[in-house]
Each structure stands twice: as C-alpha cells, then as structure tokens.
Design a protein around this motif. Structure first.
Motif, PDB file in Angstrom:
ATOM      1  N   LEU A 194       0.809  -1.352  -0.049  1.00 53.12           N
ATOM      2  CA  LEU A 194       0.098  -0.059   0.206  1.00 53.12           C
ATOM      3  C   LEU A 194       0.913   1.265  -0.032  1.00 53.12           C
ATOM      4  O   LEU A 194       1.540   1.607   1.067  1.00 53.12           O
ATOM      5  N   CYS A 202      -3.867  -2.205   8.666  1.00 54.91           N
ATOM      6  CA  CYS A 202      -4.252  -1.231   7.468  1.00 54.91           C
ATOM      7  C   CYS A 202      -5.577  -0.738   7.509  1.00 54.91           C
ATOM      8  O   CYS A 202      -6.369  -1.543   7.600  1.00 54.91           O
ATOM      9  N   VAL A 203      -5.448   0.665   7.359  1.00 57.49           N
ATOM     10  CA  VAL A 203      -7.020   1.120   7.364  1.00 57.49           C
ATOM     11  C   VAL A 203      -7.862   0.860   6.370  1.00 57.49           C
ATOM     12  O   VAL A 203      -9.221   0.590   6.430  1.00 57.49           O
ATOM     13  N   TRP A 251      -0.961   3.628   8.157  1.00 56.35           N
ATOM     14  CA  TRP A 251      -0.275   4.821   7.282  1.00 56.35           C
ATOM     15  C   TRP A 251       0.247   5.629   8.378  1.00 56.35           C
ATOM     16  O   TRP A 251       1.110   6.302   7.647  1.00 56.35           O
TER      17      TRP A 251
HETATM   18 MO    MO Z   1      -2.993   1.866   4.608  1.00 56.38          MO
END
Ligand code: MO
Ligand code: MTE
Length: 213
Positions: free
Chosen positions: A46, A92-93, A175
């Motif tokens: 990502l 991860c979002v 992130w």
């Molecule tokens: Mo992410």
C-alpha cells in the motif's frame, strides 16, 4: 442451615466469577483483530506507487526540529546504533491485518535519546523519499514497540515494503508508519501528513475504528 446455604451460594458465586474472569480474558486475547479488520496471510503493498532509490548507500535519515542535537545518519551510522527486534501486528485502514510481523531495526527511543528533543517538542513529523508524510504525537512514538525497521522477518526490507528503512508504530493504523523514511522532525505543534490532510483520522486508533476524520 441458612449458614450452609449462604456458604454454598457464596462458593457458587465465586466459581461463576472465576469462570467469567477466564472468559473475559479469553475474549480479550481473541480480540486481537481490531473491529472491521480481516486477517490476511499475505502482505499487500500500500503506497503512492513511487519507488524511490532503495539502496542503502543513497540513504540518509535526517533527525531535525526541536532537538538539542540534530543529525543526519547515513546507513553505516544507523547500522552502528543498537539493533532490536520486535514482533507486532499490522493493521491497514483499508481493513486488512497481518499478525506476527517480526521487525528489526533501531528503537525510536534510541533515536530520541540521541537527539535529545527539547521540552516543547510534542509531535513528530515523518517523511518518506516518495513524497509521503505522516504525523504522530511524540508520546505515541515512545512505546517500546515503535522502531525504524530495516528488516522484516529476518530479511532486509524489500523495495515495495519500504527499503531501506521504514517506521513501524504497531498500535496505530499502518499509514502512520512512513516507508522509505528519510526524515524525522520534532515539532511543538501538530502538522498534518499526507493522508491526514486528505481526510484520514489524525489519531488512527484501530481499536476504536478511528479511520477517517
Ligand atoms: Mo494503509
Ligand atoms: N512512504 C510511504 N509510506 C507509507 C505509505 C506510502 O504511500 N508511502 N503508505 C502507508 C500505508 S497506507 C500503509 S497501509 C503501509 C503499507 O505498508 P506495506 O506496503 O508494506 O504493506 O505503509 C504506509 N507507509
């Protein structure tokens, strides 16, 4: 007679409490996966799609801002610092999580001790060589699982996973950890990073699904 019933009732009550206590702690450990996340065995990539030069020779890490002893570390200087390994989960979002990531590198606290942030430093602004940035309160960076990682599961980071070095802050959505990290700046006032100015949450707590602001 009533005394015996009282004692028996108390005993049953104690056993129930004990069982409930066991259940509660089992539930807590089963709650390893934050709400809304799906476990993956793989390791998705990502990022912004930019692949900066990953060669250690080209790499420097600038430690700057409100510190007594700013410095720019090159690969050799970074490698000479005490190295640590830590196993943590990665969230991860975009809703995938990966368990038991074994990261190797330098603890954030080691860098903190070196540069000696001034008392007014309360926020940290990380930059990546791909133009990325992200911001984290200093106190969140001082957890014992936060590191600048050069290794993943015993091997040097691959280019797509942030070589030569990336930041890992396991208790926050991923992130908040800059891949290709080239700058760590200590600030008195918060400065929003790449995704934080684009609507992502500033606090990024996976356990409260604190995804978007
Ligand atoms: Mo992410
Ligand atoms: N430099 C940089 N770091 C970054 C990103 C990025 O685009 N650039 N993306 C972030 C996001 S959203 C996540 S989920 C993780 C992904 O890490 P991975 O590609 O190793 O899975 O890196 C984070 N760090």
């Amino acid at each position: 007679m009533s005394k015996e019933r009282y004692i028996a009732a108390k005993q049953r009550w104690a056993e129930k409490q004990k069982a409930a206590g066991v259940r509660a702690s089992e539930e807590r450990s089963a709650q390893r996966l934050p709400p809304g996340q799906t476990l993956t065995e793989g390791f998705p990539v990502l990022d912004l799609g930019v692949r900066p030069d990953a060669s250690p020779r080209a790499w420097t890490l600038a430690l700057s801002g409100l510190v007594e002893a700013p410095e720019v570390l090159d690969w050799a200087a970074f490698g000479a610092l005490p190295q640590v390994e830590d196993v943590s989960d990665f969230h991860c979002v975009t809703t995938w999580s990966r368990y038991d990531c074994r990261w190797g590198g330098v603890a954030f606290t080691t860098l903190y001790e070196r540069v000696k942030p001034k008392p007014e430093a309360r926020f940290v602004y990380f930059t990546g060589a791909d133009g990325y940035s992200t911001n984290v309160p200093l106190e969140r960076c001082l957890d014992d699982d936060v590191l600048v990682a050069t290794h993943f599961n015993g091997l040097p980071l691959t280019a797509e996973h942030g070589a030569p070095a990336r930041v890992i802050i396991p208790k926050l959505y991923a992130w908040k950890g800059a891949k290709f990290v080239n700058g760590i700046e200590f600030l008195a006032h918060d400065r929003l990073g790449f995704w934080e100015v684009r609507g992502y949450s500033n606090t990024a707590d996976p356990w409260t699904e604190d995804r978007y602001a």
